[in-house]
Scaffold this motif. Structure first.
Motif, PDB file in Angstrom:
ATOM      1  N   TYR A  85       0.849  -1.188   0.000  1.00 35.49           N
ATOM      2  CA  TYR A  85       0.000   0.000   0.000  1.00 35.49           C
ATOM      3  C   TYR A  85       0.885   1.237   0.000  1.00 35.49           C
ATOM      4  CZ  TYR A  85      -2.653   3.782   2.208  1.00 35.49           C
ATOM      5  OH  TYR A  85      -3.206   4.996   2.516  1.00 35.49           O
ATOM      6  N   LEU A  86       0.618   2.164  -0.934  1.00 40.24           N
ATOM      7  CA  LEU A  86       1.402   3.414  -0.974  1.00 40.24           C
ATOM      8  C   LEU A  86       0.487   4.628  -0.887  1.00 40.24           C
ATOM      9  CD1 LEU A  86       4.177   4.815  -1.293  1.00 40.24           C
ATOM     10  CD2 LEU A  86       3.747   4.839  -3.774  1.00 40.24           C
ATOM     11  N   ASP A  87       0.697   5.430   0.169  1.00 42.50           N
ATOM     12  CA  ASP A  87      -0.036   6.680   0.388  1.00 42.50           C
ATOM     13  C   ASP A  87       0.833   7.817  -0.149  1.00 42.50           C
ATOM     14  OD1 ASP A  87      -1.108   9.022   1.388  1.00 42.50           O
ATOM     15  OD2 ASP A  87      -1.203   8.343   3.475  1.00 42.50           O
ATOM     16  N   THR A  88       0.539   8.292  -1.362  1.00 38.36           N
ATOM     17  CA  THR A  88       1.409   9.322  -1.961  1.00 38.36           C
ATOM     18  C   THR A  88       1.205  10.698  -1.333  1.00 38.36           C
ATOM     19  OG1 THR A  88      -0.151   9.831  -3.754  1.00 38.36           O
ATOM     20  CG2 THR A  88       1.490   8.102  -4.179  1.00 38.36           C
ATOM     21  N   GLY A  89      -0.008  10.935  -0.781  1.00 38.29           N
ATOM     22  CA  GLY A  89      -0.247  12.203  -0.091  1.00 38.29           C
ATOM     23  C   GLY A  89       0.710  12.361   1.086  1.00 38.29           C
ATOM     24  N   ALA A  90       1.020  11.233   1.726  1.00 39.45           N
ATOM     25  CA  ALA A  90       1.950  11.252   2.868  1.00 39.45           C
ATOM     26  C   ALA A  90       3.337  11.728   2.432  1.00 39.45           C
ATOM     27  CB  ALA A  90       2.034   9.864   3.502  1.00 39.45           C
ATOM     28  N   MET A  91       3.673  11.522   1.158  1.00 35.03           N
ATOM     29  CA  MET A  91       4.989  11.949   0.673  1.00 35.03           C
ATOM     30  C   MET A  91       5.032  13.476   0.518  1.00 35.03           C
ATOM     31  SD  MET A  91       5.588   8.782  -1.985  1.00 35.03           S
ATOM     32  CE  MET A  91       7.299   9.108  -2.421  1.00 35.03           C
ATOM     33  N   TYR A  92       3.920  14.062  -0.010  1.00 36.45           N
ATOM     34  CA  TYR A  92       3.837  15.532  -0.079  1.00 36.45           C
ATOM     35  C   TYR A  92       3.858  16.115   1.328  1.00 36.45           C
ATOM     36  CZ  TYR A  92       2.969  15.198  -5.072  1.00 36.45           C
ATOM     37  OH  TYR A  92       3.110  14.950  -6.415  1.00 36.45           O
ATOM     38  N   ARG A  93       3.163  15.434   2.255  1.00 31.66           N
ATOM     39  CA  ARG A  93       3.148  15.886   3.641  1.00 31.66           C
ATOM     40  C   ARG A  93       4.532  15.785   4.285  1.00 31.66           C
ATOM     41  NH1 ARG A  93      -1.800  16.282   6.237  1.00 31.66           N
ATOM     42  NH2 ARG A  93      -3.585  15.911   4.879  1.00 31.66           N
ATOM     43  N   ALA A  94       5.269  14.712   3.989  1.00 29.07           N
ATOM     44  CA  ALA A  94       6.602  14.510   4.574  1.00 29.07           C
ATOM     45  C   ALA A  94       7.565  15.607   4.104  1.00 29.07           C
ATOM     46  CB  ALA A  94       7.146  13.129   4.208  1.00 29.07           C
ATOM     47  N   VAL A  95       7.503  15.945   2.823  1.00 28.79           N
ATOM     48  CA  VAL A  95       8.372  17.012   2.304  1.00 28.79           C
ATOM     49  C   VAL A  95       8.017  18.342   2.972  1.00 28.79           C
ATOM     50  CG1 VAL A  95       8.949  18.388   0.254  1.00 28.79           C
ATOM     51  CG2 VAL A  95       8.835  15.884   0.089  1.00 28.79           C
ATOM     52  N   THR A  96       6.703  18.574   3.143  1.00 26.49           N
ATOM     53  CA  THR A  96       6.246  19.802   3.799  1.00 26.49           C
ATOM     54  C   THR A  96       6.770  19.874   5.232  1.00 26.49           C
ATOM     55  OG1 THR A  96       4.225  19.726   2.470  1.00 26.49           O
ATOM     56  CG2 THR A  96       4.200  21.159   4.417  1.00 26.49           C
ATOM     57  N   TRP A  97       6.622  18.775   5.964  1.00 27.03           N
ATOM     58  CA  TRP A  97       7.086  18.723   7.357  1.00 27.03           C
ATOM     59  C   TRP A  97       8.597  18.965   7.432  1.00 27.03           C
ATOM     60  CZ3 TRP A  97      10.612  15.351   9.681  1.00 27.03           C
ATOM     61  CH2 TRP A  97      10.720  15.476  11.071  1.00 27.03           C
ATOM     62  N   TRP A  98       9.324  18.341   6.557  1.00 24.71           N
ATOM     63  CA  TRP A  98      10.787  18.449   6.520  1.00 24.71           C
ATOM     64  C   TRP A  98      11.214  19.899   6.249  1.00 24.71           C
ATOM     65  CZ3 TRP A  98      15.319  16.207   7.489  1.00 24.71           C
ATOM     66  CH2 TRP A  98      16.426  16.453   6.686  1.00 24.71           C
ATOM     67  N   CYS A  99      10.550  20.564   5.297  1.00 26.44           N
ATOM     68  CA  CYS A  99      10.872  21.961   4.985  1.00 26.44           C
ATOM     69  C   CYS A  99      10.593  22.860   6.188  1.00 26.44           C
ATOM     70  CB  CYS A  99      10.072  22.450   3.777  1.00 26.44           C
ATOM     71  SG  CYS A  99      10.658  21.772   2.219  1.00 26.44           S
ATOM     72  N   LEU A 100       9.464  22.625   6.870  1.00 30.83           N
ATOM     73  CA  LEU A 100       9.143  23.421   8.051  1.00 30.83           C
ATOM     74  C   LEU A 100      10.205  23.190   9.136  1.00 30.83           C
ATOM     75  CD1 LEU A 100       5.245  22.889   8.192  1.00 30.83           C
ATOM     76  CD2 LEU A 100       6.450  25.002   7.581  1.00 30.83           C
ATOM     77  N   GLU A 101      10.613  21.935   9.331  1.00 34.69           N
ATOM     78  CA  GLU A 101      11.658  21.585  10.301  1.00 34.69           C
ATOM     79  C   GLU A 101      12.974  22.276   9.982  1.00 34.69           C
ATOM     80  OE1 GLU A 101      10.052  19.915  13.130  1.00 34.69           O
ATOM     81  OE2 GLU A 101      12.104  19.111  13.125  1.00 34.69           O
ATOM     82  N   GLU A 102      13.329  22.291   8.697  1.00 30.86           N
ATOM     83  CA  GLU A 102      14.621  22.807   8.256  1.00 30.86           C
ATOM     84  C   GLU A 102      14.607  24.321   8.033  1.00 30.86           C
ATOM     85  OE1 GLU A 102      17.610  20.638   7.323  1.00 30.86           O
ATOM     86  OE2 GLU A 102      16.446  19.610   8.869  1.00 30.86           O
ATOM     87  N   GLY A 103      13.433  24.932   8.233  1.00 28.58           N
ATOM     88  CA  GLY A 103      13.322  26.372   8.032  1.00 28.58           C
ATOM     89  C   GLY A 103      13.425  26.789   6.572  1.00 28.58           C
ATOM     90  N   ILE A 104      13.008  25.912   5.690  1.00 29.82           N
ATOM     91  CA  ILE A 104      13.056  26.227   4.258  1.00 29.82           C
ATOM     92  C   ILE A 104      11.780  26.979   3.860  1.00 29.82           C
ATOM     93  CG2 ILE A 104      12.992  25.193   1.934  1.00 29.82           C
ATOM     94  CD1 ILE A 104      14.760  22.892   3.245  1.00 29.82           C
ATOM     95  N   ASP A 105      11.949  28.089   3.162  1.00 31.87           N
ATOM     96  CA  ASP A 105      10.838  28.918   2.712  1.00 31.87           C
ATOM     97  C   ASP A 105       9.999  28.142   1.687  1.00 31.87           C
ATOM     98  OD1 ASP A 105       9.133  30.799   1.686  1.00 31.87           O
ATOM     99  OD2 ASP A 105      10.714  32.139   0.932  1.00 31.87           O
ATOM    100  N   LEU A 106       8.739  27.854   2.046  1.00 36.49           N
ATOM    101  CA  LEU A 106       7.893  27.020   1.178  1.00 36.49           C
ATOM    102  C   LEU A 106       7.531  27.700  -0.141  1.00 36.49           C
ATOM    103  CD1 LEU A 106       5.530  25.321   3.790  1.00 36.49           C
ATOM    104  CD2 LEU A 106       7.319  24.219   2.435  1.00 36.49           C
ATOM    105  N   THR A 107       7.729  29.030  -0.209  1.00 40.87           N
ATOM    106  CA  THR A 107       7.431  29.735  -1.460  1.00 40.87           C
ATOM    107  C   THR A 107       8.655  29.784  -2.380  1.00 40.87           C
ATOM    108  OG1 THR A 107       8.014  31.917  -0.580  1.00 40.87           O
ATOM    109  CG2 THR A 107       5.708  31.183  -0.302  1.00 40.87           C
ATOM    110  N   ASP A 108       9.789  29.318  -1.879  1.00 35.30           N
ATOM    111  CA  ASP A 108      11.015  29.256  -2.699  1.00 35.30           C
ATOM    112  C   ASP A 108      11.027  27.903  -3.434  1.00 35.30           C
ATOM    113  OD1 ASP A 108      13.587  28.970  -3.752  1.00 35.30           O
ATOM    114  OD2 ASP A 108      14.575  29.867  -2.006  1.00 35.30           O
ATOM    115  N   GLN A 109      10.536  27.921  -4.673  1.00 32.43           N
ATOM    116  CA  GLN A 109      10.305  26.676  -5.416  1.00 32.43           C
ATOM    117  C   GLN A 109      11.553  25.821  -5.560  1.00 32.43           C
ATOM    118  OE1 GLN A 109       7.928  26.615  -8.889  1.00 32.43           O
ATOM    119  NE2 GLN A 109       6.177  27.202  -7.642  1.00 32.43           N
TER     120      GLN A 109
END
Ligand code: C5P
Length: 220
Positions: free
Chosen positions: A30-54
Protein backbone atom coordinates in the motif's frame (compact mmCIF):
# COMPACT_ATOMS: atom_id res chain seq x y z
CA UNK A 1 2.31 -10.86 -13.15
CA UNK A 2 2.08 -8.05 -10.62
CA UNK A 3 -1.17 -6.27 -9.81
CA UNK A 4 -0.97 -2.46 -9.78
CA UNK A 5 -4.08 -0.67 -8.54
CA UNK A 6 -4.24 3.13 -8.83
CA UNK A 7 -6.79 5.03 -6.72
CA UNK A 8 -7.42 8.78 -6.87
CA UNK A 9 -9.92 10.92 -5.05
CA UNK A 10 -10.51 14.11 -3.06
CA UNK A 11 -9.75 14.55 0.64
CA UNK A 12 -12.41 13.01 2.85
CA UNK A 13 -13.52 10.48 0.23
CA UNK A 14 -12.22 7.71 2.49
CA UNK A 15 -9.63 6.97 -0.15
CA UNK A 16 -6.77 6.24 2.24
CA UNK A 17 -8.57 3.90 4.64
CA UNK A 18 -10.47 2.16 1.83
CA UNK A 19 -7.31 1.69 -0.30
CA UNK A 20 -5.41 0.38 2.69
CA UNK A 21 -8.13 -2.17 3.55
CA UNK A 22 -8.28 -3.27 -0.09
CA UNK A 23 -4.49 -3.76 -0.17
CA UNK A 24 -4.76 -5.86 2.99
CA UNK A 25 -7.53 -8.00 1.49
CA UNK A 26 -5.53 -8.49 -1.71
CA UNK A 27 -2.35 -9.30 0.21
CA UNK A 28 -0.35 -6.60 -1.59
CA UNK A 29 1.54 -3.42 -0.61
CA UNK A 30 0.00 0.00 0.00
CA UNK A 31 1.40 3.41 -0.97
CA UNK A 32 -0.04 6.68 0.39
CA UNK A 33 1.41 9.32 -1.96
CA UNK A 34 -0.25 12.20 -0.09
CA UNK A 35 1.95 11.25 2.87
CA UNK A 36 4.99 11.95 0.67
CA UNK A 37 3.84 15.53 -0.08
CA UNK A 38 3.15 15.89 3.64
CA UNK A 39 6.60 14.51 4.57
CA UNK A 40 8.37 17.01 2.30
CA UNK A 41 6.25 19.80 3.80
CA UNK A 42 7.09 18.72 7.36
CA UNK A 43 10.79 18.45 6.52
CA UNK A 44 10.87 21.96 4.99
CA UNK A 45 9.14 23.42 8.05
CA UNK A 46 11.66 21.59 10.30
CA UNK A 47 14.62 22.81 8.26
CA UNK A 48 13.32 26.37 8.03
CA UNK A 49 13.06 26.23 4.26
CA UNK A 50 10.84 28.92 2.71
CA UNK A 51 7.89 27.02 1.18
CA UNK A 52 7.43 29.74 -1.46
CA UNK A 53 11.01 29.26 -2.70
CA UNK A 54 10.31 26.68 -5.42
CA UNK A 55 13.92 25.71 -6.09
CA UNK A 56 14.77 25.38 -2.38
CA UNK A 57 11.79 23.07 -1.83
CA UNK A 58 12.75 21.04 -4.92
CA UNK A 59 16.27 20.65 -3.52
CA UNK A 60 14.80 19.54 -0.18
CA UNK A 61 12.75 16.95 -2.12
CA UNK A 62 15.97 15.59 -3.67
CA UNK A 63 17.74 15.55 -0.27
CA UNK A 64 15.04 14.28 2.10
CA UNK A 65 15.99 10.95 3.72
CA UNK A 66 12.45 9.64 3.29
CA UNK A 67 11.41 6.03 3.88
CA UNK A 68 7.86 4.92 3.09
CA UNK A 69 6.63 1.81 4.90
CA UNK A 70 4.22 0.07 2.52
CA UNK A 71 2.79 -2.76 4.64
CA UNK A 72 -0.99 -2.09 4.70
CA UNK A 73 -1.17 -3.53 8.23
CA UNK A 74 1.12 -0.76 9.48
CA UNK A 75 2.01 1.86 6.87
CA UNK A 76 4.70 4.21 8.15
CA UNK A 77 6.63 7.32 7.23
CA UNK A 78 10.20 7.87 8.42
CA UNK A 79 12.54 10.77 7.76
CA UNK A 80 16.14 10.28 8.81
CA UNK A 81 15.04 7.29 10.90
CA UNK A 82 12.41 9.33 12.77
CA UNK A 83 8.79 8.13 12.67
CA UNK A 84 6.71 11.15 11.53
CA UNK A 85 3.29 9.58 10.91
CA UNK A 86 1.61 11.88 13.51
CA UNK A 87 3.69 14.97 12.67
CA UNK A 88 2.53 14.99 9.04
CA UNK A 89 -1.18 14.95 10.04
CA UNK A 90 -1.03 18.17 12.10
CA UNK A 91 -3.00 21.29 11.09
CA UNK A 92 0.34 23.05 10.57
CA UNK A 93 1.32 20.59 7.83
CA UNK A 94 -2.22 20.26 6.38
CA UNK A 95 -2.42 24.02 5.92
CA UNK A 96 1.00 24.26 4.25
CA UNK A 97 1.02 21.14 2.06
CA UNK A 98 -0.73 22.72 -0.95
CA UNK A 99 2.33 25.00 -1.37
CA UNK A 100 4.41 21.88 -1.94
CA UNK A 101 1.75 20.02 -3.97
CA UNK A 102 1.45 22.95 -6.42
CA UNK A 103 5.23 23.34 -6.79
CA UNK A 104 5.87 22.36 -10.43
CA UNK A 105 9.52 21.49 -9.71
CA UNK A 106 8.57 19.15 -6.87
CA UNK A 107 5.77 17.18 -8.58
CA UNK A 108 7.92 15.39 -11.20
CA UNK A 109 10.47 14.46 -8.51
CA UNK A 110 7.86 12.88 -6.23
CA UNK A 111 6.05 11.30 -9.18
CA UNK A 112 9.24 9.53 -10.28
CA UNK A 113 9.94 8.44 -6.70
CA UNK A 114 6.39 7.05 -6.58
CA UNK A 115 6.82 5.13 -9.86
CA UNK A 116 10.01 3.57 -8.51
CA UNK A 117 8.31 2.65 -5.23
CA UNK A 118 5.30 1.15 -7.02
CA UNK A 119 7.62 -1.04 -9.14
CA UNK A 120 9.67 -2.07 -6.12
CA UNK A 121 6.71 -2.89 -3.86
CA UNK A 122 4.83 -4.69 -6.64
CA UNK A 123 7.88 -6.85 -7.33
CA UNK A 124 8.37 -7.63 -3.63
CA UNK A 125 4.78 -8.35 -2.63
CA UNK A 126 3.10 -9.27 -5.91
CA UNK A 127 1.19 -6.04 -6.19
CA UNK A 128 0.38 -2.62 -4.80
CA UNK A 129 -2.53 -0.28 -4.20
CA UNK A 130 -1.25 3.28 -4.67
CA UNK A 131 -3.50 6.21 -3.83
CA UNK A 132 -3.38 9.95 -4.34
CA UNK A 133 -4.57 12.65 -6.72
CA UNK A 134 -2.71 11.91 -9.94
CA UNK A 135 -1.95 8.18 -9.75
CA UNK A 136 -4.50 7.10 -12.39
CA UNK A 137 -3.47 9.90 -14.75
CA UNK A 138 0.23 10.73 -14.30
CA UNK A 139 2.07 8.40 -11.93
CA UNK A 140 0.66 5.06 -13.11
CA UNK A 141 -1.59 5.57 -16.17
CA UNK A 142 -0.73 2.00 -17.22
CA UNK A 143 -1.95 0.48 -13.92
CA UNK A 144 -3.98 -2.73 -14.28
CA UNK A 145 -6.88 -1.19 -12.37
CA UNK A 146 -7.61 2.54 -12.15
CA UNK A 147 -10.29 3.91 -9.84
CA UNK A 148 -11.60 7.35 -9.00
CA UNK A 149 -13.15 7.26 -5.54
CA UNK A 150 -15.56 10.14 -5.04
CA UNK A 151 -18.11 11.27 -2.49
CA UNK A 152 -20.34 14.32 -2.52
CA UNK A 153 -19.36 17.30 -0.34
CA UNK A 154 -22.43 16.53 1.78
CA UNK A 155 -21.39 12.91 2.31
CA UNK A 156 -17.84 13.88 3.23
CA UNK A 157 -19.23 16.51 5.59
CA UNK A 158 -21.53 13.93 7.20
CA UNK A 159 -18.56 11.61 7.83
CA UNK A 160 -16.48 14.35 9.40
CA UNK A 161 -19.28 15.75 11.55
CA UNK A 162 -19.80 12.27 13.05
CA UNK A 163 -16.32 12.68 14.51
CA UNK A 164 -17.25 16.02 16.12
CA UNK A 165 -18.95 16.32 19.52
CA UNK A 166 -20.03 18.93 22.06
CA UNK A 167 -21.69 22.35 21.86
CA UNK A 168 -19.29 23.56 19.17
CA UNK A 169 -20.35 20.80 16.78
CA UNK A 170 -22.74 22.94 14.71
CA UNK A 171 -20.15 25.68 14.33
CA UNK A 172 -17.52 23.08 13.53
CA UNK A 173 -19.68 21.57 10.77
CA UNK A 174 -19.77 24.95 9.00
CA UNK A 175 -16.02 25.34 9.43
CA UNK A 176 -15.52 21.84 8.07
CA UNK A 177 -17.72 22.60 5.06
CA UNK A 178 -15.53 25.63 4.30
CA UNK A 179 -12.44 23.48 4.80
CA UNK A 180 -13.67 20.77 2.39
CA UNK A 181 -14.67 23.30 -0.26
CA UNK A 182 -11.34 25.11 0.13
CA UNK A 183 -9.31 21.86 -0.04
CA UNK A 184 -11.23 20.89 -3.19
CA UNK A 185 -10.42 24.28 -4.71
CA UNK A 186 -6.72 23.89 -3.77
CA UNK A 187 -6.70 20.42 -5.25
CA UNK A 188 -8.49 21.41 -8.46
CA UNK A 189 -5.13 22.63 -9.80
CA UNK A 190 -4.16 18.95 -9.78
CA UNK A 191 -7.27 17.45 -11.36
CA UNK A 192 -11.04 17.69 -11.51
CA UNK A 193 -12.53 15.01 -9.26
CA UNK A 194 -16.01 15.24 -10.74
CA UNK A 195 -14.83 13.48 -13.88
CA UNK A 196 -12.92 10.26 -14.35
CA UNK A 197 -10.26 10.17 -17.06
CA UNK A 198 -10.76 7.69 -19.90
CA UNK A 199 -10.42 4.10 -18.71
CA UNK A 200 -10.82 5.08 -15.05
CA UNK A 201 -13.71 3.52 -13.13
CA UNK A 202 -15.72 5.94 -11.03
CA UNK A 203 -16.76 4.62 -7.61
CA UNK A 204 -19.14 6.96 -5.77
CA UNK A 205 -19.10 6.18 -2.03
CA UNK A 206 -21.64 8.86 -1.03
CA UNK A 207 -24.23 6.24 -0.05
CA UNK A 208 -21.83 3.47 0.99
CA UNK A 209 -20.41 2.72 4.43
CA UNK A 210 -16.77 1.74 4.93
CA UNK A 211 -17.17 -2.00 4.31
CA UNK A 212 -19.34 -1.40 1.24
CA UNK A 213 -16.74 1.02 -0.14
CA UNK A 214 -13.96 -1.56 0.29
CA UNK A 215 -16.14 -4.18 -1.43
CA UNK A 216 -16.92 -1.78 -4.28
CA UNK A 217 -13.20 -1.22 -4.82
CA UNK A 218 -12.45 -4.96 -4.67
CA UNK A 219 -15.28 -5.63 -7.15
CA UNK A 220 -13.54 -3.43 -9.72
O1 C5P B 1 -4.35 12.90 0.68
P1 C5P B 1 -3.67 13.90 1.55
O2 C5P B 1 -4.61 14.88 2.21
O3 C5P B 1 -2.75 13.30 2.56
O4 C5P B 1 -2.77 14.76 0.56
C1 C5P B 1 -1.98 15.82 1.04
C2 C5P B 1 -1.78 16.87 -0.05
O5 C5P B 1 -0.99 16.35 -1.10
C3 C5P B 1 -3.08 17.38 -0.68
O6 C5P B 1 -3.00 18.80 -0.80
C4 C5P B 1 -3.09 16.76 -2.05
O7 C5P B 1 -3.66 17.60 -3.00
C5 C5P B 1 -1.62 16.55 -2.35
N1 C5P B 1 -1.40 15.37 -3.19
C6 C5P B 1 -1.02 15.54 -4.51
N2 C5P B 1 -0.79 14.46 -5.30
C7 C5P B 1 -0.92 13.22 -4.80
C8 C5P B 1 -1.32 13.02 -3.46
C9 C5P B 1 -1.56 14.13 -2.68
O8 C5P B 1 -0.90 16.68 -4.96
N3 C5P B 1 -0.68 12.16 -5.59
Amino acid sequence: KHLVVAVDGPSGSGKSSVSRAAAKALGVGYLDTGAMYRAVTWWCLEEGIDLTDQEAVAQATRDIPLEMGTDPASPSVHVGGREIEDDIRTTRVSEAVSKVATNTLVRPLLQQLQRDLIDQVATETGGVVAEGRDITTVVAPDADVRILLTASVEARLRRRSKELHGHAAEHAVEATRDQIVRRDADDSTVSDFMEAAEGVTLVDTSDLDFEQSVDALLDV
